[in-house]
Structures are given as structure tokens and as C-alpha cells.
Design a protein around this motif. Structure first.
Motif, PDB file in Angstrom:
ATOM      1  N   GLY A   1      51.754  56.825  32.741  1.00 29.32           N
ATOM      2  CA  GLY A   1      52.831  56.941  33.258  1.00 29.32           C
ATOM      3  C   GLY A   1      53.636  58.311  32.569  1.00 29.32           C
TER       4      GLY A   1
ATOM      5  N   ASN B   1      55.283  60.007  23.442  1.00 31.86           N
ATOM      6  CA  ASN B   1      53.950  59.586  23.849  1.00 31.86           C
ATOM      7  C   ASN B   1      53.286  60.890  24.108  1.00 31.86           C
TER       8      ASN B   1
ATOM      9  N   GLU C   1      49.464  50.005  22.309  1.00 35.12           N
ATOM     10  CA  GLU C   1      48.411  50.414  23.357  1.00 35.12           C
ATOM     11  C   GLU C   1      47.175  50.248  23.010  1.00 35.12           C
ATOM     12  N   ARG C   2      46.448  49.711  24.122  1.00 33.30           N
ATOM     13  CA  ARG C   2      44.731  49.643  24.117  1.00 33.30           C
ATOM     14  C   ARG C   2      44.317  51.102  23.861  1.00 33.30           C
TER      15      ARG C   2
ATOM     16  N   GLY D   1      54.643  54.561  29.591  1.00 35.60           N
ATOM     17  CA  GLY D   1      55.450  54.744  30.808  1.00 35.60           C
ATOM     18  C   GLY D   1      54.877  53.503  31.699  1.00 35.60           C
ATOM     19  N   THR D   2      53.631  53.125  31.986  1.00 37.97           N
ATOM     20  CA  THR D   2      53.093  52.009  32.669  1.00 37.97           C
ATOM     21  C   THR D   2      53.621  50.934  31.953  1.00 37.97           C
TER      22      THR D   2
ATOM     23  N   TYR E   1      50.294  63.820  24.189  1.00 37.58           N
ATOM     24  CA  TYR E   1      48.822  64.245  24.643  1.00 37.58           C
ATOM     25  C   TYR E   1      48.601  65.726  24.367  1.00 37.58           C
TER      26      TYR E   1
HETATM   27  N1  API Z   1      46.553  53.220  26.522  1.00 42.76           N
HETATM   28  C1  API Z   1      46.745  52.991  28.239  1.00 42.76           C
HETATM   29  C2  API Z   1      46.525  54.408  28.870  1.00 42.76           C
HETATM   30  C3  API Z   1      47.841  55.209  28.355  1.00 42.76           C
HETATM   31  C4  API Z   1      49.148  54.806  29.034  1.00 42.76           C
HETATM   32  C5  API Z   1      50.414  55.094  28.551  1.00 42.76           C
HETATM   33  N2  API Z   1      50.608  56.171  27.428  1.00 42.76           N
HETATM   34  C6  API Z   1      51.487  55.204  29.490  1.00 42.76           C
HETATM   35  O1  API Z   1      52.429  56.277  29.312  1.00 42.76           O
HETATM   36  O2  API Z   1      51.293  54.585  30.716  1.00 42.76           O
HETATM   37  C7  API Z   1      45.544  52.164  28.596  1.00 42.76           C
HETATM   38  O3  API Z   1      44.324  52.294  28.054  1.00 42.76           O
HETATM   39  O4  API Z   1      45.712  51.536  29.684  1.00 42.76           O
END
Ligand code: API
Length: 280
Positions: A75, A14, A214-215, A224-225, A16
Motif C-alpha cells: 500500500g 515505510n 511485516e512478513r 499500507g495494506t 523502499y
Molecule cells: N511485507 C508485505 C509487503 C509489503 C507491504 C507493506 N509495506 C505495505 O505498505 O502494504 C508482504 O510480504 O505481504
């Protein structure tokens, strides 16, 4: 015109584009995230993450999805922010506090040869009250309920880890047509702020297999979340046990989650890929 220094990092794939905002400022992060996330015309990633100074913590994380929307929490991202703060010396401490739009999170660095290679994060409490997820459904919590959503009838469990999640249990998630079903959940009106959707196969009482839409970013290699929400949902539905480590197999790697009423704890890798500069 100017240049911005960035660091490409990922947690379980994931990925960034990270910016040190202790020493540089980003005018329009929404637009920049859309531009740099493009895997053909930009750097490529699931979004951008700003590592900012904070008056109340060692640093502050701001995360923007690939569509430019700002999220409350990430996360995989917060583990990389902890690594960034530790490795660069901005906060060379084994225990770090990082402020986010969903509050301060507590991180413990796991280091090897002087570098952070993994991080354990206290992700705080899982939120189950529908109005705080948010999800527009009646009841005190949505656990294993069959609801009309995404153009069909699905059994869902809804959890917030600071951001909204909808968790479904079933067969091998790799057989799903995620490009079709993912957006239907993300945009369904019962989720007024959209939703991240996790599709889970229970392997055993300590192991889950997960795919995620994912949103704001579409399918990612890991969330992660989302892994935390999946472990919470697995315990609430009786597949796993609270207080015991749960390994979540994601397309990009594994995360270990431990859920109790007080807090959800997540452990996983944090990886630096390369540094770069971009004209803006
Ligand atoms: N797309 C998610 C944010 C990134 C969460 C994800 N990449 C993680 O690792 O928790 C949202 O709009 O709530």
C-alpha cells in the motif's frame, strides 16, 4: 559491472529503493533487495520496488521485501509508484492505473506545486475467506476468534488485501516486545505463506494506533495494506463503522482508510528522499 539509477522514497516511513524499469532491467531483484535493504552496507530500506511498463495499465509494480521475497501488494509502495509515474512524466495523469500481482489498482494523485504529495488508492475488496488469505483455520471468516498461534492463545481477525494479514486488538502496542512476538506470528504454520501482523489499540470509533511486524521485512514504520486490514478488522469487530473515515496512527505517520463491502480506500503521503546510482 554496470550501474543502476534508483530513487529512495517512503510512505509514512515505510521506505523502499525504487527503480525505473521502463529504461533499465534488473536481473536478480531478490538478491538486489537483500543487498540494498541493508541499512549499513546498502542503501537502506524495507525492500526494493520496480516500476515497470504494462500492456494493461499505466505501469506495473513489483515489490520485494528486505529478505528478497516478492509480495503481492504494497500500500505505501503503490502510492510512491503513482508519485514516481506522475512526477517523472512516465504517466503524468491525475488518475493512474497500476498493475500488481493482486490486480490493477486505481490511484488518484493529490498534487501541490506540480508534484504529487499524497495519493488515494482504491485497494479493492478485503478478502475474508480463510483459504484465500490464506490461513489454515476452519470457518467462513476469522473475526475475533481465539486461536492457538505464535505459542499462545490470541484473539485474531484475518484479512487479505492481496497479501495476508493477522490483526490483534489490545493495549498500547508500543509496550509490545515485537522482536519476539512478531516472528512467531510470521512463521506460524497456520499461515502457509507467512503473515503480516498488526497490533492495534482502538483510540475511538474513528482512530486506531498501530504497530506492525511485516512478513519479510520485520517491524516497519508503516504498512499500507496492514492499515487497511486493521480498519477492516476494526469494523468487523464493531470498534469502527463501515463507510466512515478511520485514521490509523502508525509509527511513521497517519493513513486514512474507508472500508465498504465493495472496496477499501486508502489516502496517505508519498515522499521522495533522494536519487542515486549503485554499482551492480
Ligand atoms: N511485507 C508485505 C509487503 C509489503 C507491504 C507493506 N509495506 C505495505 O505498505 O502494504 C508482504 O510480504 O505481504
Amino acid at each position: 559491472m554496470g550501474t543502476l539509477k534508483f530513487t529512495k522514497m517512503h510512505g509514512c516511513g515505510n521506505d523502499y529503493v525504487y527503480f525505473d524499469c521502463f529504461s533499465q532491467n534488473i536481473e536478480d531483484p531478490e538478491t538486489l533487495s537483500i543487498r540494498l535493504s541493508d541499512r549499513h552496507k546498502g542503501v537502506g530500506g524495507d525492500g526494493i520496488i520496480m516500476v515497470c511498463p504494462s500492456d494493461i495499465a499505466d505501469g506495473r509494480m513489483r515489490i520485494f521485501n528486505a529478505d528478497g521475497s516478492e509480495a503481492m501488494m504494497c500500500g505505501n509502495g503503490i502510492r510512491c509508484v503513482a508519485k514516481f509515474l506522475y512526477d517523472t512524466g512516465l504517466a503524468h495523469k491525475k488518475h493512474l492505473e497500476i498493475d500488481t500481482l493482486s490486480g490493477v489498482k486505481y490511484c488518484d494523485i493529490i498534487e501541490k506545486n506540480g508534484e504529487a504529495v499524497a495519493v488515494t488508492v482504491d485497494m479493492g475488496r478485503a478478502e475474508l475467506v480463510p483459504g484465500r488469505i490464506p490461513v489454515s483455520l476452519p470457518g467462513e471468516r476469522i473475526v475475533g476468534e481465539t486461536v492457538s498461534v505464535a505459542g499462545g492463545e490470541y484473539e485474531v481477525t484475518c484479512v487479505s488485501m492481496g497479501n495476508p494479514h493477522c490483526v490483534l486488538f489490545g493495549g498500547d502496542p508500543m509496550e509490545l516486545d515485537l522482536e519476539t512476538v512478531g516472528p512467531r506470528f510470521e512463521k506460524d504454520p497456520i499461515f502457509p505463506q507467512g503473515v503480516n501482523t498488526e497490533f492495534i489499540e482502538v483510540i475511538d470509533s474513528h482512530t486506531l494506533k498501530m504497530r506492525v511486524w511485516e512478513r519479510g521485512s520485520g517491524e516497519t514504520m508503516a504498512c499500507g495494506t496492514g492499515a487497511c486490514a486493521a480498519a477492516v478488522a476494526a469494523c468487523l469487530n464493531g470498534y469502527c463503522k463501515m463507510g466512515e473515515d478511520i485514521t490509523v496512527h502508525l509509527r511513521g505517520g497517519d493513513l486514512v482508510i474507508n472500508y465498504t463491502d465493495e472496496r477499501v480506500r486508502m489516502t496517505g503521503e508519498a515522499v521522495k528522499v533522494f536519487d542515486g546510482e549503485i554499482e551492480v
